[in-house]
Scaffold this motif. Structure first.
Motif, PDB file in Angstrom:
ATOM      1  N   THR A 322       0.792  -1.190  -0.278  1.00  0.00           N
ATOM      2  CA  THR A 322      -0.161   0.084  -0.264  1.00  0.00           C
ATOM      3  C   THR A 322       1.502   1.154  -0.027  1.00  0.00           C
ATOM      4  N   LYS A 323       0.507   2.428   0.066  1.00  0.00           N
ATOM      5  CA  LYS A 323       0.806   3.354  -0.426  1.00  0.00           C
ATOM      6  C   LYS A 323       2.010   3.893   0.800  1.00  0.00           C
ATOM      7  N   ASN A 324       0.911   3.686   1.969  1.00  0.00           N
ATOM      8  CA  ASN A 324       1.164   4.440   3.159  1.00  0.00           C
ATOM      9  C   ASN A 324       1.728   3.655   4.078  1.00  0.00           C
ATOM     10  N   GLY A 325       1.633   2.308   3.287  1.00  0.00           N
ATOM     11  CA  GLY A 325       2.436   1.283   4.405  1.00  0.00           C
ATOM     12  C   GLY A 325       3.630   0.685   4.624  1.00  0.00           C
ATOM     13  N   PRO A 326       4.379   0.375   5.182  1.00  0.00           N
ATOM     14  CA  PRO A 326       5.963  -0.078   5.081  1.00  0.00           C
ATOM     15  C   PRO A 326       6.090  -1.146   4.336  1.00  0.00           C
ATOM     16  N   GLN A 327       7.879  -1.733   3.338  1.00  0.00           N
ATOM     17  CA  GLN A 327       7.964  -2.292   2.376  1.00  0.00           C
ATOM     18  C   GLN A 327       7.373  -3.627   2.515  1.00  0.00           C
ATOM     19  N   ASN A 328       7.667  -4.684   2.136  1.00  0.00           N
ATOM     20  CA  ASN A 328       6.776  -6.270   2.098  1.00  0.00           C
ATOM     21  C   ASN A 328       7.811  -7.027   1.747  1.00  0.00           C
ATOM     22  N   ARG A 329       7.525  -8.056   2.247  1.00  0.00           N
ATOM     23  CA  ARG A 329       8.553  -9.131   1.343  1.00  0.00           C
ATOM     24  C   ARG A 329       7.562 -10.542   0.734  1.00  0.00           C
ATOM     25  N   PHE A 330       7.820 -10.661  -0.525  1.00  0.00           N
ATOM     26  CA  PHE A 330       7.302 -11.668  -0.997  1.00  0.00           C
ATOM     27  C   PHE A 330       8.243 -12.570  -1.230  1.00  0.00           C
ATOM     28  N   GLU A 331       7.637 -13.925  -0.974  1.00  0.00           N
ATOM     29  CA  GLU A 331       8.749 -15.295  -1.454  1.00  0.00           C
ATOM     30  C   GLU A 331       8.296 -16.131  -2.373  1.00  0.00           C
ATOM     31  N   LEU A 332       8.848 -17.091  -2.701  1.00  0.00           N
ATOM     32  CA  LEU A 332       8.436 -17.929  -4.174  1.00  0.00           C
ATOM     33  C   LEU A 332       9.187 -18.822  -3.794  1.00  0.00           C
ATOM     34  N   SER A 333       8.863 -20.363  -4.548  1.00  0.00           N
ATOM     35  CA  SER A 333      10.111 -21.346  -4.417  1.00  0.00           C
ATOM     36  C   SER A 333       9.210 -22.108  -5.702  1.00  0.00           C
ATOM     37  N   MET A 334      10.187 -22.380  -6.835  1.00  0.00           N
ATOM     38  CA  MET A 334       9.878 -22.900  -8.125  1.00  0.00           C
ATOM     39  C   MET A 334      11.110 -23.353  -8.553  1.00  0.00           C
ATOM     40  N   TYR A 335      10.575 -24.350  -9.562  1.00  0.00           N
ATOM     41  CA  TYR A 335      11.513 -25.131 -10.372  1.00  0.00           C
ATOM     42  C   TYR A 335      12.250 -23.988 -11.370  1.00  0.00           C
ATOM     43  N   GLU A 336      13.055 -24.342 -11.534  1.00  0.00           N
ATOM     44  CA  GLU A 336      14.575 -23.544 -12.708  1.00  0.00           C
ATOM     45  C   GLU A 336      13.658 -23.606 -13.942  1.00  0.00           C
ATOM     46  N   HIS A 337      13.427 -22.834 -15.094  1.00  0.00           N
ATOM     47  CA  HIS A 337      13.432 -22.432 -16.460  1.00  0.00           C
ATOM     48  C   HIS A 337      12.084 -23.089 -17.021  1.00  0.00           C
ATOM     49  N   PRO A 338      11.286 -22.188 -16.016  1.00  0.00           N
ATOM     50  CA  PRO A 338       9.227 -22.236 -16.391  1.00  0.00           C
ATOM     51  C   PRO A 338       9.614 -22.026 -17.804  1.00  0.00           C
ATOM     52  N   PRO A 339       8.420 -22.436 -18.556  1.00  0.00           N
ATOM     53  CA  PRO A 339       7.972 -22.000 -19.732  1.00  0.00           C
ATOM     54  C   PRO A 339       7.558 -20.389 -19.593  1.00  0.00           C
ATOM     55  N   GLU A 340       8.230 -19.862 -20.844  1.00  0.00           N
ATOM     56  CA  GLU A 340       8.113 -18.673 -21.158  1.00  0.00           C
ATOM     57  C   GLU A 340       6.663 -18.419 -21.046  1.00  0.00           C
ATOM     58  N   GLY A 341       6.054 -16.701 -20.522  1.00  0.00           N
ATOM     59  CA  GLY A 341       4.502 -16.857 -20.171  1.00  0.00           C
ATOM     60  C   GLY A 341       4.185 -17.682 -19.423  1.00  0.00           C
ATOM     61  N   GLU A 342       4.632 -18.287 -18.558  1.00  0.00           N
ATOM     62  CA  GLU A 342       4.187 -19.018 -17.341  1.00  0.00           C
ATOM     63  C   GLU A 342       3.393 -17.957 -16.291  1.00  0.00           C
ATOM     64  N   ILE A 343       2.536 -17.569 -15.841  1.00  0.00           N
ATOM     65  CA  ILE A 343       1.985 -17.224 -14.167  1.00  0.00           C
ATOM     66  C   ILE A 343       3.222 -17.385 -12.966  1.00  0.00           C
ATOM     67  N   LEU A 344       3.590 -16.469 -12.306  1.00  0.00           N
ATOM     68  CA  LEU A 344       3.566 -17.069 -11.187  1.00  0.00           C
ATOM     69  C   LEU A 344       2.744 -17.045 -10.417  1.00  0.00           C
ATOM     70  N   ARG A 345       2.140 -18.444 -10.155  1.00  0.00           N
ATOM     71  CA  ARG A 345       0.919 -18.248  -9.794  1.00  0.00           C
ATOM     72  C   ARG A 345       1.453 -18.576  -7.823  1.00  0.00           C
ATOM     73  N   GLY A 346       2.529 -18.653  -7.463  1.00  0.00           N
ATOM     74  CA  GLY A 346       2.218 -18.277  -5.723  1.00  0.00           C
ATOM     75  C   GLY A 346       2.820 -17.631  -5.534  1.00  0.00           C
ATOM     76  N   LEU A 347       2.951 -16.174  -6.415  1.00  0.00           N
ATOM     77  CA  LEU A 347       2.562 -14.663  -6.256  1.00  0.00           C
ATOM     78  C   LEU A 347       1.147 -14.516  -5.576  1.00  0.00           C
ATOM     79  N   LYS A 348       0.473 -13.732  -4.614  1.00  0.00           N
ATOM     80  CA  LYS A 348      -0.533 -13.199  -5.075  1.00  0.00           C
ATOM     81  C   LYS A 348      -0.659 -11.543  -4.098  1.00  0.00           C
ATOM     82  N   ILE A 349      -0.822 -11.206  -5.099  1.00  0.00           N
ATOM     83  CA  ILE A 349      -0.097  -9.708  -4.768  1.00  0.00           C
ATOM     84  C   ILE A 349      -1.199  -8.518  -5.011  1.00  0.00           C
ATOM     85  N   THR A 350      -2.082  -7.605  -4.235  1.00  0.00           N
ATOM     86  CA  THR A 350      -2.919  -6.827  -4.510  1.00  0.00           C
ATOM     87  C   THR A 350      -2.366  -5.588  -4.025  1.00  0.00           C
ATOM     88  N   VAL A 351      -2.542  -4.462  -5.308  1.00  0.00           N
ATOM     89  CA  VAL A 351      -1.446  -3.041  -5.029  1.00  0.00           C
ATOM     90  C   VAL A 351      -2.546  -2.556  -4.663  1.00  0.00           C
TER      91      VAL A 351
END
Length: 814
Positions: A322-351
């Protein structure tokens, strides 16, 4: 080889010796003897005759056999005392016991010999693969990437060789070598569709013989895969549609109705955030947390009787940006070489920005390694769910980076303050088996001296696999037509010779084969190995004979030759020298070619005879042939040289006779060959003459053709016969015949006898032909008694000749 202990009891009797009996030691692979180093397959049936004990007594006494086992051990075999036949009486199992210790005995009634032997049990393919860690239960997040490894199945087979190797089969996708279970490419898991999967895995061994037949053993196991819910489903309103009423007595702040939504992901529900998108016209508000819609003005101020509100609900993650909130950290584990165009579904971020209008418009930026990931959307009004998409798959490489760090920036666009917020995104990469082992070189060159003992190290090859864990472990093997004499250590890569191998440069000095580096999933690479067997000086020079005889013509050399069987120079280069000659200082020798010749001053037999008192002019010369290897080997030969002068004969025969002086058997062989040819030619000519003379003594007609000269055509006249003109027949006569008849007439002449009329002559236009006649002559030989040829034979021959003449004359007229 294991040592066998031997006990013998000897009894001595006065007057004669009594020796103990003994077993025949026929070694491994034999079916009779003392049972030493005998091996038997574990699938041998009970009651089978497997061996025959065999021995003898020095005095020829009959012997009997027996067998015992250690105390507490089963009796696996029985022995027939007289014949020594050994029969299996217990079932064998190599996986339980791979060798049997037994004591075999032989006795002649007085002396008894006992030998301790070991029987080895060989493997048969009688064991099925067994799965480890049963039951197999796996928990997998529903957002696991397609093609990612989710579990590794392990099974073991206690058999040896191919029967102990295990491969895996699955209705889905599984690595046949390592047992790694993966999600099939192009497929995904969904907690909301199916929460549990049951997969059957088949483990199959490499096959082998059992009771003489080839069989493959298999085992199956069921894997239970539990799908874990992740945040991948949007919130859903409950009990729609919603209706509310505003009464005249209502006051601002009065609750009209409440909307409710739940998270589509039920495993870990998130907090809902409600907002009105349109339709309120400023008269209604909503509580962002509870979803309660309230009146913001008095009812009299409402312009419409019906208001249709559009409400939006979003779920808010525990980590907000959020604009007024502190800095946050998002962490995700994934396998190397995912297909190009794939969405990183493990990241759920709303702004979101709680301001209204232009103040709520902001831009999203992703700062980090260039062109690896991109963020969508890039421009936001009020609120948006952030999507991170893979842009460059090759840059997401576990071997380069174990984790990637990005900064997600939200910056206002149209405000002078330019408020911003920052969140850190950390992506922990998981390794996949995406690399093959690579050798440090495409080929290796090794050299080893011949006659090196078995097990000598040759060369060490090295291959590396940058993958982690089991995927990075490399095993080596060798194959190829030239690999029979060599082995390789499976983990160190050291190549060495077989324990029984004997390398000989004279037999074969070059070998080449391939080495294979393979990881646990069967990915491999190859390199070629070239082996050169270095020649050692292990063969001395050799003359074809230790005693040589040569004939030397004054002015011409004689040559001797030795052969060295070593493969390479200088080990096979030979130097010749004269070790001894009597008298000395007579001959010179060419050290390279072995040609022996007289000293230059010896040009005639007179000089030779002045040097020696021997009339035959024969010298004994000891010649040495030495190679140039290290250490150097040498051999000697005695050369008998007969010196003579050149004779007056010239041409090939003279040269042959001079050469034959050193080899008289050669001249004798040639003479015998010439005599044989002459005898054969003489016999052939005599045989031909004999058959020819025999043929000439036969009685045969000498045939030749006699051609008659053509005669003038005869004129034919008709005369009545016997002066009668009224006869109905007549006869044709030629003028010659008429004249002959007139001339020969006499008072007593009688008319000619009647005969058939003669045929008329051929037409005048037909060409006269000469009539061939056959004449014959007889040549007779005298018999031993001097009598002539049989008159009957002569008469028959005349008759046949006349018959031939008549046939020829008749052919002329017809």
């Amino acid at each position: 080889m294991r040592k066998c202990s031997l006990w013998a009891n000897f009894l001595s009797f006065s007057g004669q010796s009594d020796f103990a009996p003994y077993f025949y030691d026929n070694g491994a692979g034999s079916s009779n003897g003392n049972l030493g180093l005998f091996s038997i397959s574990e699938d041998t049936s009970v009651g089978t005759h497997v061996y025959t004990l065999n021995g003898s007594d020095p005095e020829g006494e009959p012997v009997t056999y027996g067998m015992t086992f250690d105390k507490g051990s089963k009796d696996y075999f029985s022995v027939e005392p007289k014949s020594g036949n050994v029969t299996l009486i217990q079932t064998l199992d190599r996986e339980v016991r791979d060798e049997i210790v037994a004591f075999v005995t032989i006795t002649d009634g007085r002396n008894k010999v006992v030998e301790n032997v070991r029987v080895f049990i060989t493997d048969a393919n009688d064991e099925k693969p067994e799965f480890l860690n049963l039951p197999l239960v796996v928990d997998v997040p529903e957002d696991a990437a397609s093609g990612s490894s989710i579990y590794r199945v392990q099974a073991v087979d206690r058999d040896l060789g191919s029967g102990g190797s295990v491969t895996y089969y699955l209705q889905f996708t599984i690595d046949g070598h390592s047992g790694a279970l993966r999600i099939r490419s192009g497929e995904s898991l969904d907690y909301e569709v199916s929460r549990t999967h049951f997969v059957t895995v088949v483990a199959k061994d490499g096959g082998g013989k059992y009771h003489g037949k080839y069989q493959v053993m298999t085992s199956t196991a069921i894997i239970t895969i539990n799908v874990l819910d992740t945040q991948d489903s949007p919130p859903v309103f409950v009990a729609t549609p919603y209706f509310g009423f505003v009464y005249e007595v209502s006051v601002p702040g009065s609750e009209i109705f409440t909307v409710s939504a739940k998270d589509g992901d039920q495993n870990n529900p998130n907090t809902m955030h409600y907002s009105i998108l349109s339709g309120s016209d400023g008269f209604f508000s909503i509580n962002s947390t509870s979803g309660c819609i309230s009146l913001t003005s008095f009812p009299v101020q409402l312009r419409n009787e019906l208001y249709e509100l559009q409400v939006k609900v979003v779920y808010i993650y525990d980590m907000n940006i959020t604009k007024n909130g502190p800095q946050n950290r998002f962490e995700l584990s994934m396998y190397e070489h995912p297909p190009e165009g794939e969405i990183l579904r493990g990241l759920k971020i709303t702004v979101n920005d709680s301001d209204q209008g232009a103040n709520a418009k902001f831009r999203l930026l992703l700062v980090g390694p260039s062109r690896v990931l991109r963020v969508v959307p890039q421009t936001v009004l009020n609120e948006a769910q952030v999507t991170i998409i893979v842009e460059n798959s090759s840059a997401i490489d576990y071997e380069k980076y174990q984790f990637l760090t990005f900064k997600l920036l939200a910056v206002e666009i149209n405000t002078p303050e330019r408020f911003s917020a920052t969140a850190e995104i950390v992506i922990n990469l998981l390794d996949t088996n995406d690399n093959i082992p690579k050798f440090s070189s495409e080929f290796y060159i090794a050299r080893i001296p011949e006659n090196s003992p078995g097990g000598s190290n040759l060369v060490s090859v090295t291959a590396t696999d940058p993958d982690s864990g089991l995927w990075g472990e490399v095993k080596y093997s060798i194959y190829g037509s030239g690999a029979d004499l060599f082995l390789i250590h499976a983990t160190s890569g050291i190549i060495y010779t077989q324990p029984w191998a004997s390398l000989d440069a004279e037999v074969k000095s070059k070998y080449n084969f391939y080495v294979k580096a393979e990881d646990t999933e069967g990915k491999y690479s190859l390199a070629e190995v070239f082996v050169t067997v270095l020649d050692q000086n292990d063969h001395p020079p050799e003359f074809n004979q230790n005693y040589l005889e040569k004939t030397m013509i004054i002015g011409a050399p004689v040559k001797i030759e030795a052969v060295d069987e070593d493969a390479e120079e200088p080990n096979n280069l030979i130097e010749y020298s004269i070790m001894k000659a009597d008298p000395d200082n007579i001959f010179d020798i060419n050290t390279s070619t072995g040609e022996i010749k007289l000293k230059p001053y010896i040009k005639s037999m007179e000089i030779v005879q002045n040097i020696t008192k021997q009339k035959d002019c024969r010298w004994s010369v000891v010649v040495q042939a030495r190679d140039r290897g290290s250490p150097s080997f040498s051999t000697t030969a005695v050369v008998k040289i007969d010196i003579t002068e050149a004779n007056g004969l010239k041409g090939p025969m003279a040269a042959f006779l001079m050469q034959s002086r050193d080899n008289p058997m050669k001249a004798l062989g040639l003479a015998i060959s010439i005599i044989t040819v002459i005898v054969l030619v003489t016999v052939m000519i005599s045989t031909i003459m004999y058959f020819r003379n025999t043929k000439s003594n036969r009685i045969t007609p000498a045939r030749h053709i006699i051609r008659r000269r053509p005669k003038e055509p005869r004129r034919w006249t008709f005369r009545p016969w016997f002066g009668r003109s009224d006869l109905s027949f007549g006869k044709f006569f030629t003028d010659d015949e008429t004249r002959d008849s007139t001339n020969n007439s006499s008072p007593r002449a009688k008319p000619p006898a009647p005969s058939a009329p003669v045929l008329p002559p051929p037409p005048p236009s037909e060409r006269l032909r000469s009539v061939p006649t056959v004449s014959g002559s007889l040549r007779s030989g005298q018999n031993k008694d001097g009598s002539g040829i049989s008159s009957a034979l002569v008469s028959e021959l005349k008759m046949r000749i006349e018959q031939k003449i008549n046939e020829a004359n008749q052919g002329y007229y017809y």
